[in-house]
Design a protein around this motif. Structure first.
Motif, PDB file in Angstrom:
ATOM      1  N   GLN A 154      10.333  81.035  34.968  1.00  0.00           N
ATOM      2  CA  GLN A 154       9.899  79.903  35.783  1.00  0.00           C
ATOM      3  C   GLN A 154       9.086  78.922  34.932  1.00  0.00           C
ATOM      4  O   GLN A 154       9.233  77.694  35.053  1.00  0.00           O
ATOM      5  N   SER A 155       8.258  79.453  34.037  1.00  0.00           N
ATOM      6  CA  SER A 155       7.464  78.574  33.164  1.00  0.00           C
ATOM      7  C   SER A 155       8.368  77.763  32.244  1.00  0.00           C
ATOM      8  O   SER A 155       8.105  76.581  31.979  1.00  0.00           O
ATOM      9  N   MET A 156       9.462  78.385  31.761  1.00  0.00           N
ATOM     10  CA  MET A 156      10.374  77.680  30.874  1.00  0.00           C
ATOM     11  C   MET A 156      11.151  76.605  31.629  1.00  0.00           C
ATOM     12  O   MET A 156      11.513  75.569  31.058  1.00  0.00           O
ATOM     13  N   TRP A 157      11.402  76.844  32.912  1.00  0.00           N
ATOM     14  CA  TRP A 157      12.048  75.819  33.738  1.00  0.00           C
ATOM     15  C   TRP A 157      11.156  74.576  33.778  1.00  0.00           C
ATOM     16  O   TRP A 157      11.635  73.446  33.623  1.00  0.00           O
ATOM     17  N   HIS A 158       9.860  74.786  33.964  1.00  0.00           N
ATOM     18  CA  HIS A 158       8.925  73.647  33.979  1.00  0.00           C
ATOM     19  C   HIS A 158       8.853  72.996  32.596  1.00  0.00           C
ATOM     20  O   HIS A 158       8.694  71.772  32.491  1.00  0.00           O
ATOM     21  N   LYS A 159       8.977  73.793  31.542  1.00  0.00           N
ATOM     22  CA  LYS A 159       8.956  73.225  30.198  1.00  0.00           C
ATOM     23  C   LYS A 159      10.147  72.296  30.002  1.00  0.00           C
ATOM     24  O   LYS A 159       9.999  71.201  29.425  1.00  0.00           O
ATOM     25  N   PHE A 160      11.331  72.713  30.456  1.00  0.00           N
ATOM     26  CA  PHE A 160      12.515  71.858  30.365  1.00  0.00           C
ATOM     27  C   PHE A 160      12.285  70.528  31.073  1.00  0.00           C
ATOM     28  O   PHE A 160      12.803  69.493  30.651  1.00  0.00           O
ATOM     29  N   ARG A 161      11.515  70.560  32.141  1.00  0.00           N
ATOM     30  CA  ARG A 161      11.266  69.349  32.923  1.00  0.00           C
ATOM     31  C   ARG A 161      10.030  68.585  32.434  1.00  0.00           C
ATOM     32  O   ARG A 161       9.681  67.559  33.011  1.00  0.00           O
ATOM     33  N   GLY A 162       9.373  69.082  31.402  1.00  0.00           N
ATOM     34  CA  GLY A 162       8.201  68.397  30.870  1.00  0.00           C
ATOM     35  C   GLY A 162       6.979  68.512  31.744  1.00  0.00           C
ATOM     36  O   GLY A 162       6.076  67.668  31.670  1.00  0.00           O
ATOM     37  N   GLU A 163       6.912  69.547  32.579  1.00  0.00           N
ATOM     38  CA  GLU A 163       5.809  69.730  33.521  1.00  0.00           C
ATOM     39  C   GLU A 163       4.818  70.751  32.940  1.00  0.00           C
ATOM     40  O   GLU A 163       4.848  71.936  33.249  1.00  0.00           O
ATOM     41  N   GLU A 164       3.935  70.237  32.094  1.00  0.00           N
ATOM     42  CA  GLU A 164       3.081  71.121  31.299  1.00  0.00           C
ATOM     43  C   GLU A 164       2.088  71.898  32.159  1.00  0.00           C
ATOM     44  O   GLU A 164       1.858  73.093  31.926  1.00  0.00           O
ATOM     45  N   LYS A 165       1.486  71.250  33.133  1.00  0.00           N
ATOM     46  CA  LYS A 165       0.503  71.927  33.978  1.00  0.00           C
ATOM     47  C   LYS A 165       1.142  73.092  34.719  1.00  0.00           C
ATOM     48  O   LYS A 165       0.597  74.203  34.760  1.00  0.00           O
ATOM     49  N   GLU A 166       2.315  72.840  35.319  1.00  0.00           N
ATOM     50  CA  GLU A 166       3.019  73.901  36.049  1.00  0.00           C
ATOM     51  C   GLU A 166       3.467  75.018  35.102  1.00  0.00           C
ATOM     52  O   GLU A 166       3.436  76.196  35.447  1.00  0.00           O
ATOM     53  N   GLN A 167       3.899  74.622  33.890  1.00  0.00           N
ATOM     54  CA  GLN A 167       4.293  75.631  32.911  1.00  0.00           C
ATOM     55  C   GLN A 167       3.113  76.540  32.569  1.00  0.00           C
ATOM     56  O   GLN A 167       3.252  77.776  32.516  1.00  0.00           O
ATOM     57  N   ARG A 168       1.960  75.937  32.386  1.00  0.00           N
ATOM     58  CA  ARG A 168       0.780  76.718  32.029  1.00  0.00           C
ATOM     59  C   ARG A 168       0.407  77.688  33.152  1.00  0.00           C
ATOM     60  O   ARG A 168       0.061  78.850  32.910  1.00  0.00           O
ATOM     61  N   ASN A 169       0.497  77.211  34.393  1.00  0.00           N
ATOM     62  CA  ASN A 169       0.173  78.067  35.541  1.00  0.00           C
ATOM     63  C   ASN A 169       1.109  79.273  35.615  1.00  0.00           C
ATOM     64  O   ASN A 169       0.672  80.403  35.870  1.00  0.00           O
ATOM     65  N   CYS A 170       2.402  79.043  35.388  1.00  0.00           N
ATOM     66  CA  CYS A 170       3.379  80.141  35.443  1.00  0.00           C
ATOM     67  C   CYS A 170       3.174  81.127  34.292  1.00  0.00           C
ATOM     68  O   CYS A 170       3.350  82.340  34.474  1.00  0.00           O
ATOM     69  N   LEU A 171       2.801  80.603  33.131  1.00  0.00           N
ATOM     70  CA  LEU A 171       2.511  81.497  32.002  1.00  0.00           C
ATOM     71  C   LEU A 171       1.318  82.395  32.323  1.00  0.00           C
ATOM     72  O   LEU A 171       1.302  83.588  31.997  1.00  0.00           O
ATOM     73  N   ASN A 172       0.318  81.827  32.995  1.00  0.00           N
ATOM     74  CA  ASN A 172      -0.847  82.627  33.380  1.00  0.00           C
ATOM     75  C   ASN A 172      -0.444  83.734  34.359  1.00  0.00           C
ATOM     76  O   ASN A 172      -0.916  84.872  34.253  1.00  0.00           O
TER      77      ASN A 172
END
Length: 266
Positions: free
Chosen positions: A202-220
């Motif tokens: 899910q975090s990588m999906w946000h990375k593909f979309r350039g959504e850094e905040k959401e990516q960070r939250n999913c990584l956590n």
């Protein structure tokens, strides 16, 4: 008797014995381990037997059609026994049924379901291996088959999502749209995910979309479930490096300038 004939004879006896034990519904007996066995000894026993009756290994043996069919049933039964006994929840449920004398041979419907799960497991293992080799299109096809066979398996859906979004032979937006659907299914269907993989994808999906905040939250969230998730830790480090290199915003520059004036005025 020649060695080859002796080996064939031993294999035939093994298949017949395991086919009979399969009908008794005793998973410990089927895997040839003492009651209560778990962990590595259970895994070793399963793989040792599975290698001997695997369809690819039996292709070289001189077995009749009936024995080939029995061997396939045994192979699927071994996979089911190991899957149940190696999963804490399913093991507890099995032992409870067994203590009540309900560890019976499976019904036709249960056998169909077991066969689908065993085949899906083969496709899933193939798909994850292909992902590691970066054969993305082939991995996607294998994982699709696994999900088709077991549509309620959230883990399989999550890996299919990762294969779909990684397949750069397809346009980006359509594959991200499809991957999102599989990820939502994965989050809905998956039981407790101790690997953290679903949140990592899910975090990588946000990375593909350039959504850094959401990516960070999913990584956590991923690292909460699995603090040693190697890929998530790597992505977290990359985010930290990116943040350090990012130019300061006008507000940050203004605040820094004000701080410097105050510091020099002391």
């Amino acid at each position: 008797m020649a060695d080859g004939q002796q080996n064939d004879s031993d294999l035939v006896q093994l298949i017949q014995d395991k086919a009979r034990q399969l009908g008794e519904g005793d998973y410990f007996l089927l895997l040839g381990v003492p009651e209560g066995t778990e962990g590595q000894p259970l895994r070793d026993a399963y793989f040792q037997l599975a290698r001997r009756v695997h369809p690819d290994a039996l292709a070289k043996a001189r077995l009749g059609e009936d024995l080939q069919r029995k061997a396939l049933e045994v192979f699927k039964g071994l996979a089911e026994a190991y899957a149940v006994l190696s999963d804490r929840r399913r093991r507890i449920e099995y032992l409870a049924r067994r203590s009540q004398g309900q560890a019976r041979p499976m019904s036709s419907q249960e056998k169909v379901q077991r066969d689908a799960q065993a085949e899906a497991r083969i496709w899933f293992n193939k798909g994850t291996t292909l992902l590691q080799r970066r054969a993305i299109a082939e991995a996607e096809a294998s994982l699709r088959r696994a999900v088709e066979l077991t549509p309620n398996n959230g883990r399989y859906a999550a890996y299919l999502a990762w294969a779909v979004m990684s397949n750069d032979q397809r346009p980006l937006e359509p594959r991200l749209d499809e991957a999102r659907r599989w990820l939502l299914m994965a989050l809905e269907k998956a039981e407790t995910d101790t690997t953290g993989d679903i949140w990592y994808f899910q975090s990588m999906w946000h990375k593909f979309r350039g959504e850094e905040k959401e990516q960070r939250n999913c990584l956590n969230l991923c690292l909460e479930q699995n603090p040693r998730h190697v890929d998530a830790l790597r992505e977290q480090r990359l985010l930290s490096l990116r943040s350090r290199r990012r130019p300061a915003s006008p507000l940050e520059q203004s605040l820094r300038g004000l701080w410097e004036k105050l510091r020099k005025g002391r």
